[in-house]
Design a protein around this motif. Sequence first.
Motif, short mmCIF file in Angstrom:
data_model
loop_
_atom_site.label_atom_id
_atom_site.label_comp_id
_atom_site.label_asym_id
_atom_site.label_seq_id
_atom_site.Cartn_x
_atom_site.Cartn_y
_atom_site.Cartn_z
N SER A 109 3.30 -4.69 -0.48
CA SER A 109 3.98 -3.51 0.02
C SER A 109 3.61 -2.20 -0.69
O SER A 109 3.26 -1.21 -0.04
CB SER A 109 5.50 -3.72 -0.04
OG SER A 109 6.18 -2.62 0.51
N ASP A 110 3.68 -2.18 -2.01
CA ASP A 110 3.41 -0.94 -2.75
C ASP A 110 1.98 -0.45 -2.54
O ASP A 110 1.74 0.74 -2.33
CB ASP A 110 3.68 -1.13 -4.25
CG ASP A 110 5.16 -1.35 -4.55
OD1 ASP A 110 6.01 -0.97 -3.71
OD2 ASP A 110 5.47 -1.92 -5.61
N LYS A 152 1.52 0.92 1.00
CA LYS A 152 2.15 2.23 1.12
C LYS A 152 1.28 3.31 0.48
O LYS A 152 1.10 4.39 1.04
CB LYS A 152 3.55 2.23 0.50
CG LYS A 152 4.31 3.52 0.76
CD LYS A 152 5.75 3.44 0.33
CE LYS A 152 6.51 4.67 0.81
NZ LYS A 152 7.94 4.56 0.51
N GLU A 153 0.72 3.01 -0.70
CA GLU A 153 -0.17 3.97 -1.37
C GLU A 153 -1.36 4.31 -0.48
O GLU A 153 -1.75 5.48 -0.36
CB GLU A 153 -0.68 3.40 -2.69
CG GLU A 153 0.29 3.47 -3.83
CD GLU A 153 -0.24 2.79 -5.08
OE1 GLU A 153 -1.47 2.77 -5.30
OE2 GLU A 153 0.60 2.27 -5.85
N VAL A 154 -1.96 3.30 0.13
CA VAL A 154 -3.13 3.51 0.99
C VAL A 154 -2.72 4.32 2.23
O VAL A 154 -3.43 5.24 2.64
CB VAL A 154 -3.80 2.18 1.38
CG1 VAL A 154 -4.89 2.39 2.42
CG2 VAL A 154 -4.36 1.50 0.14
N ALA A 155 -1.56 4.01 2.81
CA ALA A 155 -1.08 4.75 3.98
C ALA A 155 -0.91 6.23 3.65
O ALA A 155 -1.34 7.11 4.40
CB ALA A 155 0.24 4.16 4.49
N ILE A 156 -0.29 6.51 2.49
CA ILE A 156 -0.08 7.90 2.07
C ILE A 156 -1.42 8.58 1.86
O ILE A 156 -1.63 9.72 2.28
CB ILE A 156 0.81 7.96 0.82
CG1 ILE A 156 2.24 7.55 1.21
CG2 ILE A 156 0.79 9.33 0.17
CD1 ILE A 156 3.18 7.29 0.04
N GLU A 157 -2.36 7.89 1.23
CA GLU A 157 -3.70 8.43 1.00
C GLU A 157 -4.39 8.79 2.33
O GLU A 157 -4.98 9.86 2.46
CB GLU A 157 -4.52 7.38 0.24
CG GLU A 157 -5.69 7.93 -0.53
CD GLU A 157 -6.33 6.84 -1.38
OE1 GLU A 157 -7.51 6.53 -1.10
OE2 GLU A 157 -5.67 6.30 -2.29
N ILE A 198 3.14 -5.37 14.58
CA ILE A 198 4.50 -5.46 14.04
C ILE A 198 4.70 -4.26 13.13
O ILE A 198 3.73 -3.64 12.67
CB ILE A 198 4.75 -6.77 13.26
CG1 ILE A 198 3.85 -6.85 12.02
CG2 ILE A 198 4.61 -7.99 14.14
CD1 ILE A 198 4.29 -7.91 11.01
N TYR A 199 5.95 -3.92 12.89
CA TYR A 199 6.29 -2.89 11.91
C TYR A 199 7.11 -3.56 10.83
O TYR A 199 8.08 -4.24 11.12
CB TYR A 199 7.08 -1.76 12.58
CG TYR A 199 6.21 -0.97 13.53
CD1 TYR A 199 5.46 0.10 13.08
CD2 TYR A 199 6.09 -1.34 14.86
CE1 TYR A 199 4.62 0.80 13.92
CE2 TYR A 199 5.25 -0.65 15.72
CZ TYR A 199 4.52 0.42 15.24
OH TYR A 199 3.68 1.10 16.08
N TYR A 200 6.65 -3.39 9.60
CA TYR A 200 7.33 -4.04 8.49
C TYR A 200 7.78 -2.97 7.51
O TYR A 200 6.99 -2.11 7.11
CB TYR A 200 6.37 -5.04 7.82
CG TYR A 200 7.06 -5.95 6.84
CD1 TYR A 200 7.75 -7.07 7.30
CD2 TYR A 200 7.06 -5.69 5.48
CE1 TYR A 200 8.41 -7.91 6.42
CE2 TYR A 200 7.72 -6.51 4.59
CZ TYR A 200 8.40 -7.63 5.06
OH TYR A 200 9.06 -8.45 4.19
N PRO A 201 9.05 -2.99 7.09
CA PRO A 201 9.55 -1.95 6.19
C PRO A 201 8.95 -2.10 4.79
O PRO A 201 8.77 -3.21 4.32
CB PRO A 201 11.06 -2.17 6.17
CG PRO A 201 11.24 -3.60 6.54
CD PRO A 201 10.09 -3.97 7.44
N TYR A 202 8.70 -0.95 4.16
CA TYR A 202 8.26 -0.99 2.76
C TYR A 202 9.44 -1.40 1.90
O TYR A 202 10.59 -1.19 2.26
CB TYR A 202 7.74 0.37 2.32
CG TYR A 202 6.44 0.75 2.98
CD1 TYR A 202 5.27 0.05 2.70
CD2 TYR A 202 6.38 1.81 3.89
CE1 TYR A 202 4.06 0.39 3.32
CE2 TYR A 202 5.19 2.16 4.50
CZ TYR A 202 4.03 1.44 4.21
OH TYR A 202 2.85 1.77 4.81
N LYS A 203 9.12 -1.96 0.72
CA LYS A 203 10.17 -2.35 -0.22
C LYS A 203 10.94 -1.10 -0.63
O LYS A 203 10.36 -0.03 -0.79
CB LYS A 203 9.55 -2.96 -1.49
CG LYS A 203 9.08 -4.37 -1.32
CD LYS A 203 8.80 -5.02 -2.66
CE LYS A 203 7.48 -4.57 -3.24
NZ LYS A 203 7.03 -5.33 -4.38
#
Length: 134
Positions: free
Chosen positions: A35-36, A39-44, A127-132
């Motif tokens: 997850s972490d 999320k970092e890659v998505a933000i980047e 699918i959509y999966y929530p971040y921690k």
Amino acid sequence: MDREELLNATPEDSGAPKKQESPLVSLEKDLEFYSDTIKEVAIEIMVEGISAHPIFIAHQHQVSIGELILNREELNTDWSIQASTLEEFVEKGIINKEKKEPFLKVYKKPENFMCVFVIVPEGANFIYYPYKKA
């Protein structure tokens, strides 16, 4: 379709022979673990202006879309993850140009959810999966 439906979450019968566990159960475990990083890659991807719509591909074989970011063999997990974008999915014809707008209407906020294109032998789906939670 929500996560529980995809994971085939049904109570187990005691004494009945065990059904083969859905591969999506191991996917949920790996997405939680990844997850972490995802999320970092998505933000980047968003901050660098590459795309406002990151898409991650979860697979257990070779795929020819996106860039490998998490290798299941190196990490001793069940699923590898590739990073991609909506634009690449449209360019490669995975998402039809005419379906781009309807797709964007259901695309969840990338700051809160990872959009995952899950590839299994039976087919593939988003699918959509929530971040921690931090």
